[in-house]
Design an enzyme around this catalytic site. Structure first.
Site, mmCIF file in Angstrom:
data_model
loop_
_atom_site.group_PDB
_atom_site.id
_atom_site.type_symbol
_atom_site.label_atom_id
_atom_site.label_comp_id
_atom_site.label_asym_id
_atom_site.label_seq_id
_atom_site.Cartn_x
_atom_site.Cartn_y
_atom_site.Cartn_z
ATOM 1 N N SER A 196 0.795 -1.226 0.000
ATOM 2 C CA SER A 196 0.000 0.000 0.000
ATOM 3 C C SER A 196 0.827 1.275 0.000
ATOM 4 C CB SER A 196 -0.933 -0.004 1.202
ATOM 5 O OG SER A 196 -0.179 -0.059 2.396
ATOM 6 N N HIS A 224 -5.913 -3.912 -1.782
ATOM 7 C CA HIS A 224 -5.729 -2.796 -2.708
ATOM 8 C C HIS A 224 -5.853 -3.232 -4.164
ATOM 9 C CE1 HIS A 224 -4.775 0.766 -0.363
ATOM 10 N NE2 HIS A 224 -4.100 0.002 0.476
ATOM 11 N N LYS A 255 -12.572 -0.850 -0.209
ATOM 12 C CA LYS A 255 -11.778 -0.031 -1.140
ATOM 13 C C LYS A 255 -12.487 0.001 -2.502
ATOM 14 C CE LYS A 255 -7.584 -0.251 1.516
ATOM 15 N NZ LYS A 255 -7.023 -1.318 2.362
HETATM 16 C C1 LIG Z 1 -7.031 -1.705 3.803
HETATM 17 C C2 LIG Z 1 -6.369 -2.984 4.055
HETATM 18 C C3 LIG Z 1 -6.841 -3.874 5.035
HETATM 19 C C4 LIG Z 1 -7.954 -3.519 5.959
HETATM 20 O O1 LIG Z 1 -9.186 -3.605 5.309
HETATM 21 P P1 LIG Z 1 -10.512 -3.244 6.147
HETATM 22 O O2 LIG Z 1 -11.580 -4.019 5.462
HETATM 23 O O3 LIG Z 1 -10.677 -1.769 6.053
HETATM 24 O O4 LIG Z 1 -10.289 -3.712 7.542
HETATM 25 C C5 LIG Z 1 -6.203 -5.093 5.151
HETATM 26 N N1 LIG Z 1 -5.158 -5.431 4.385
HETATM 27 C C6 LIG Z 1 -4.662 -4.591 3.454
HETATM 28 C C7 LIG Z 1 -3.501 -5.017 2.609
HETATM 29 C C8 LIG Z 1 -5.254 -3.338 3.263
HETATM 30 O O5 LIG Z 1 -4.755 -2.511 2.361
#
Ligand SMILES: *Cc1c(COP(=O)(O)O)cnc(C)c1O
Length: 414
Positions: A196, A224, A255
């Protein structure tokens, strides 16, 4: 009123402010989108994970209203007691179909999916190999499990292999189970599909080849990547031709796939069944709100038809932004395939100052510095969305140019 340790907490907070790592929260009034309103002022938003522009969209607001009326507000129960509704089962099947996996279990977030994964399938004597840049939820999930931990350098395949040699050597010893029996040591390699902070993609074909060589399972967190990468938006696994070869996939609906919340673990049937029986973040936490499940179901069912144009726009916007910024002399991280585009400024103070000057110009982006990224690798992370217009991207690039010249980051010919 005084309470125990109040002064300590106050001091801790003050030290964050002193170190420049205190986080100021921007509060949005109105919808999440290409434009957001903070304190009555409009900003162009380039720091959301709203890759397909769905978060505030009319399309999903409508789908959510329908889901709310159909399924009600909540389940008032965990999945295994009486919190599983038809919509949850349908969504699990739809995710499996979407990813080409055998089965899927839902969680209220991907954070919960990850913290509920490792300790459920690995026990004392097993081995977990985790990329050093993996998301905090993988790090926490790994911390909860009693397996032996190995951390390999980001996407460094020779480091991964040498650690696999150590991990698999211990395999001969077998793992003693509480019931007195033994079984071969389980080995799991865990990686983000897209990292990320960099927007770079994991080396999945190499990881899968190493896993086969050393008899390990592979887990990929596609948070992502889901809805973004790959010819049909299935993620980094699809983009790299690894569909069907990954044992465990976790991801989020928070996302590209909608932007609200919710997550899942998908993959091999027996592993998912075992998670249903034993994963603590599922067993002891309310089921995903049915309105979210229904809306996520709508998104997946219509993904290939309704969202194909948004995916094309997203890819185009990413290319457009990068080309403009690189032509100006900015140094961008990532591999150019993902809408995460880190503008590398290296210096922590410079990066923070740069972001605050952009904010004053109406551009909402965030500076990331140590300890989120390595010392001396500070950056502004720009995230493109299908919701952005070319004109909005131009405005942002112009602001970067102005601040870049002012701070001596780019030197333009007269
Ligand atoms: C955003 C993200 C999460 C967390 O996701 P949520 O559903 O908001 O808890 C977990 N792993 C990665 C790699 C992320 O980018």
């Amino acid at each position: 009123m005084d309470y125990p340790f109040q002064e300590q907490f106050a001091k801790d907070l003050a030290s964050l402010k002193e170190a420049g790592t205190f986080k100021e929260f921007g509060t949005l009034s109105g919808y999440q989108g290409a434009e957001v309103t903070i304190n009555g002022k409009t900003f162009l938003n380039f720091c959301a994970n709203n890759y397909l522009g769905l978060a505030g969209s009319e399309m999903l607001r409508k789908a959510a209203h329908e889901a709310l009326d159909k399924y009600g507000y909540g389940t008032a129960s965990v999945p295994f007691i009486c919190g599983t509704m038809n919509v949850h089962k349908e969504l699990e099947q739809e995710v499996s179909k979407f990813l080409g996996t055998e089965d899927t279990i839902l969680y209220t977030s991907c954070f919960d999916a990850n913290t509920g994964l490792f300790e459920t399938i690995l026990s004392e004597g097993d081995a977990i190999l985790s990329d050093e840049l993996n998301h905090a939820s993988i790090i926490d999930g790994v911390r909860l499990c009693k397996a032996e931990r190995f951390r390999y350098k980001n996407s460094d395949m020779s480091d991964l292999e040498s650690q696999l040699q150590v991990a698999s050597g211990a395999q001969v010893a077998q793992v003693k189970l509480p019931n007195g029996t033994t079984r071969p040591r389980r080995i799991l390699i865990a990686t983000d599909g897209v990292f990320s902070m960099d927007g770079s993609t994991a080396k999945l074909p190499e990881i899968v080849a190493l896993a086969q060589k050393y008899g390990a399972l592979v887990m990929v967190d596609e948070s992502h990547a889901s809805g973004v990468l790959g010819a049909t938006g299935r993620g980094s696994i699809e983009a790299l031709g690894m569909t069907g070869k990954i044992d465990i996939i976790t991801s989020t609906f928070g996302k590209a796939l909608g932007g609200a919340s919710g997550g899942f673990t998908s993959g091999r049937k027996e592993i998912i069944d075992w998670l249903r029986q034993r994963s603590r973040t599922s067993l002891f936490s309310n089921a995903l709100a049915p309105v979210i499940a229904g809306t996520a179901l709508y998104t997946l069912k219509n993904f290939d038809t309704l969202l194909a144009p948004a995916r094309a726009t997203l890819a185009e916007n990413t290319k457009y932004f990068r080309a403009k910024m690189e032509a100006l002399g900015f140094k961008l991280g990532g591999d150019g395939k993902h809408p995460i585009n880190p503008v590398m400024l290296m210096d922590e103070k410079l990066s923070a100052l740069f972001a605050s000057k952009l904010f004053a110009l109406g551009i909402y982006v965030r500076s990331f510095s140590y300890p989120v990224v390595p010392l001396g690798k500070a950056r502004i992370r720009v995230q493109l969305s299908a919701a952005h217009t070319k004109a909005q991207i131009d405005t942002t690039v112009a602001a970067f140019t102005k601040v870049g010249k002012e701070l001596g980051v780019i030197i333009l010919p007269l």
